[in-house]
Design a protein around this motif. Sequence first.
Motif, PDB file in Angstrom:
ATOM      1  N   GLU A  81      77.464  46.784 -27.966  1.00 25.95           N
ATOM      2  CA  GLU A  81      77.435  45.319 -28.024  1.00 25.95           C
ATOM      3  C   GLU A  81      78.443  44.739 -27.033  1.00 25.95           C
ATOM      4  O   GLU A  81      79.575  45.187 -26.962  1.00 25.95           O
ATOM      5  CB  GLU A  81      77.771  44.837 -29.437  1.00 25.95           C
ATOM      6  CG  GLU A  81      77.726  43.334 -29.583  1.00 25.95           C
ATOM      7  CD  GLU A  81      78.000  42.885 -31.004  1.00 25.95           C
ATOM      8  OE1 GLU A  81      77.065  42.842 -31.806  1.00 25.95           O
ATOM      9  OE2 GLU A  81      79.177  42.575 -31.296  1.00 25.95           O
ATOM     10  N   LYS A  82      78.010  43.759 -26.284  1.00 23.08           N
ATOM     11  CA  LYS A  82      78.886  43.087 -25.318  1.00 23.08           C
ATOM     12  C   LYS A  82      79.268  41.731 -25.903  1.00 23.08           C
ATOM     13  O   LYS A  82      78.412  40.998 -26.384  1.00 23.08           O
ATOM     14  CB  LYS A  82      78.177  42.908 -23.985  1.00 23.08           C
ATOM     15  CG  LYS A  82      79.053  42.197 -22.963  1.00 23.08           C
ATOM     16  CD  LYS A  82      78.415  42.189 -21.598  1.00 23.08           C
ATOM     17  CE  LYS A  82      79.367  41.560 -20.620  1.00 23.08           C
ATOM     18  NZ  LYS A  82      79.771  42.427 -19.576  1.00 23.08           N
ATOM     19  N   THR A  83      80.547  41.399 -25.854  1.00 26.41           N
ATOM     20  CA  THR A  83      81.024  40.107 -26.324  1.00 26.41           C
ATOM     21  C   THR A  83      81.541  39.318 -25.136  1.00 26.41           C
ATOM     22  O   THR A  83      82.365  39.819 -24.372  1.00 26.41           O
ATOM     23  CB  THR A  83      82.140  40.277 -27.377  1.00 26.41           C
ATOM     24  OG1 THR A  83      81.620  41.028 -28.469  1.00 26.41           O
ATOM     25  CG2 THR A  83      82.637  38.933 -27.874  1.00 26.41           C
ATOM     26  N   ASP A 115      75.365  51.132 -23.869  1.00 26.36           N
ATOM     27  CA  ASP A 115      76.534  50.295 -23.602  1.00 26.36           C
ATOM     28  C   ASP A 115      76.981  49.473 -24.802  1.00 26.36           C
ATOM     29  O   ASP A 115      77.918  48.705 -24.714  1.00 26.36           O
ATOM     30  CB  ASP A 115      76.324  49.398 -22.365  1.00 26.36           C
ATOM     31  CG  ASP A 115      75.066  48.564 -22.401  1.00 26.36           C
ATOM     32  OD1 ASP A 115      74.313  48.665 -23.377  1.00 26.36           O
ATOM     33  OD2 ASP A 115      74.842  47.812 -21.446  1.00 26.36           O
ATOM     34  N   ARG A 137      77.448  37.299 -28.259  1.00 28.69           N
ATOM     35  CA  ARG A 137      77.380  38.741 -28.450  1.00 28.69           C
ATOM     36  C   ARG A 137      75.963  39.205 -28.080  1.00 28.69           C
ATOM     37  O   ARG A 137      74.984  38.648 -28.554  1.00 28.69           O
ATOM     38  CB  ARG A 137      77.702  39.107 -29.887  1.00 28.69           C
ATOM     39  CG  ARG A 137      79.081  38.621 -30.306  1.00 28.69           C
ATOM     40  CD  ARG A 137      79.423  38.993 -31.741  1.00 28.69           C
ATOM     41  NE  ARG A 137      80.484  38.196 -32.304  1.00 28.69           N
ATOM     42  CZ  ARG A 137      81.742  38.163 -31.934  1.00 28.69           C
ATOM     43  NH1 ARG A 137      82.125  38.916 -30.925  1.00 28.69           N
ATOM     44  NH2 ARG A 137      82.632  37.405 -32.534  1.00 28.69           N
ATOM     45  N   GLU A 186      74.157  43.939 -16.803  1.00 23.56           N
ATOM     46  CA  GLU A 186      74.654  43.887 -18.180  1.00 23.56           C
ATOM     47  C   GLU A 186      74.892  42.468 -18.684  1.00 23.56           C
ATOM     48  O   GLU A 186      75.020  42.245 -19.882  1.00 23.56           O
ATOM     49  CB  GLU A 186      75.940  44.705 -18.308  1.00 23.56           C
ATOM     50  CG  GLU A 186      77.123  44.118 -17.577  1.00 23.56           C
ATOM     51  CD  GLU A 186      78.399  44.910 -17.782  1.00 23.56           C
ATOM     52  OE1 GLU A 186      79.446  44.444 -17.323  1.00 23.56           O
ATOM     53  OE2 GLU A 186      78.360  45.979 -18.392  1.00 23.56           O
ATOM     54  N   ASN A 187      74.954  41.476 -17.783  1.00 23.36           N
ATOM     55  CA  ASN A 187      75.191  40.086 -18.168  1.00 23.36           C
ATOM     56  C   ASN A 187      73.900  39.273 -18.221  1.00 23.36           C
ATOM     57  O   ASN A 187      73.940  38.055 -18.213  1.00 23.36           O
ATOM     58  CB  ASN A 187      76.168  39.433 -17.182  1.00 23.36           C
ATOM     59  CG  ASN A 187      77.487  40.166 -17.143  1.00 23.36           C
ATOM     60  OD1 ASN A 187      78.020  40.552 -18.178  1.00 23.36           O
ATOM     61  ND2 ASN A 187      77.991  40.416 -15.953  1.00 23.36           N
ATOM     62  N   HIS A 213      70.032  50.224 -19.459  1.00 23.77           N
ATOM     63  CA  HIS A 213      71.458  49.981 -19.704  1.00 23.77           C
ATOM     64  C   HIS A 213      72.214  51.155 -20.302  1.00 23.77           C
ATOM     65  O   HIS A 213      73.435  51.103 -20.408  1.00 23.77           O
ATOM     66  CB  HIS A 213      71.631  48.768 -20.633  1.00 23.77           C
ATOM     67  CG  HIS A 213      71.094  47.504 -20.052  1.00 23.77           C
ATOM     68  ND1 HIS A 213      71.807  46.753 -19.156  1.00 23.77           N
ATOM     69  CD2 HIS A 213      69.908  46.874 -20.223  1.00 23.77           C
ATOM     70  CE1 HIS A 213      71.082  45.696 -18.807  1.00 23.77           C
ATOM     71  NE2 HIS A 213      69.921  45.746 -19.437  1.00 23.77           N
ATOM     72  N   LYS A 268      73.498  42.464 -28.021  1.00 23.79           N
ATOM     73  CA  LYS A 268      73.274  43.825 -28.513  1.00 23.79           C
ATOM     74  C   LYS A 268      71.855  44.237 -28.137  1.00 23.79           C
ATOM     75  O   LYS A 268      70.903  43.546 -28.444  1.00 23.79           O
ATOM     76  CB  LYS A 268      73.445  43.880 -30.031  1.00 23.79           C
ATOM     77  CG  LYS A 268      73.350  45.278 -30.593  1.00 23.79           C
ATOM     78  CD  LYS A 268      73.766  45.297 -32.045  1.00 23.79           C
ATOM     79  CE  LYS A 268      73.675  46.688 -32.592  1.00 23.79           C
ATOM     80  NZ  LYS A 268      74.936  47.352 -32.659  1.00 23.79           N
TER      81      LYS A 268
END
Length: 153
Positions: free
Chosen positions: A40-42, A38, A23, A84-85, A35, A25
Amino acid sequence: MNKVFEFKGAGKTIVTIDGNFIRVKRKGALNFFNHGLDGEKTIDVNNLTGVQMKAAGFTSGYIQFIFPGSKESKGGVFAATQDENTVMFVKKEQHMAEEIKKYIENFLANKSNPQVAATTSGADEIIKYKELMDQGIITEEEFQAKKKQLLGI
């Protein structure tokens, strides 16, 4: 692994490894600029195909999570800041990025080399029980009963 990594040097980013999930954040003005909002990315580690890391030095370093459909950053540090990654870090935080990279590489290596369960045949089992009988650990009757069971008689 369940662990939280806080990167503060190149924009505040919190990376949490929670079992098979990573995760990401982002907080702070620098991350907002790069960014937006956007959230939290999981990322499911099962979907990753690789991980790329550039060590920190004169510029910030970064760790990038690669999976099918993602675009691997080839534009250097500036392009990585907007991916984003990708998580940016400074030299004193590099050990955390290396730990994340090692975790992912080990996960991927174990995923691609599944453990094969050892199988034994009925004949192998009979030989094992015969040896137990010869050593006096089981009786002739117990051996014969097990042999019939294994042969399906």
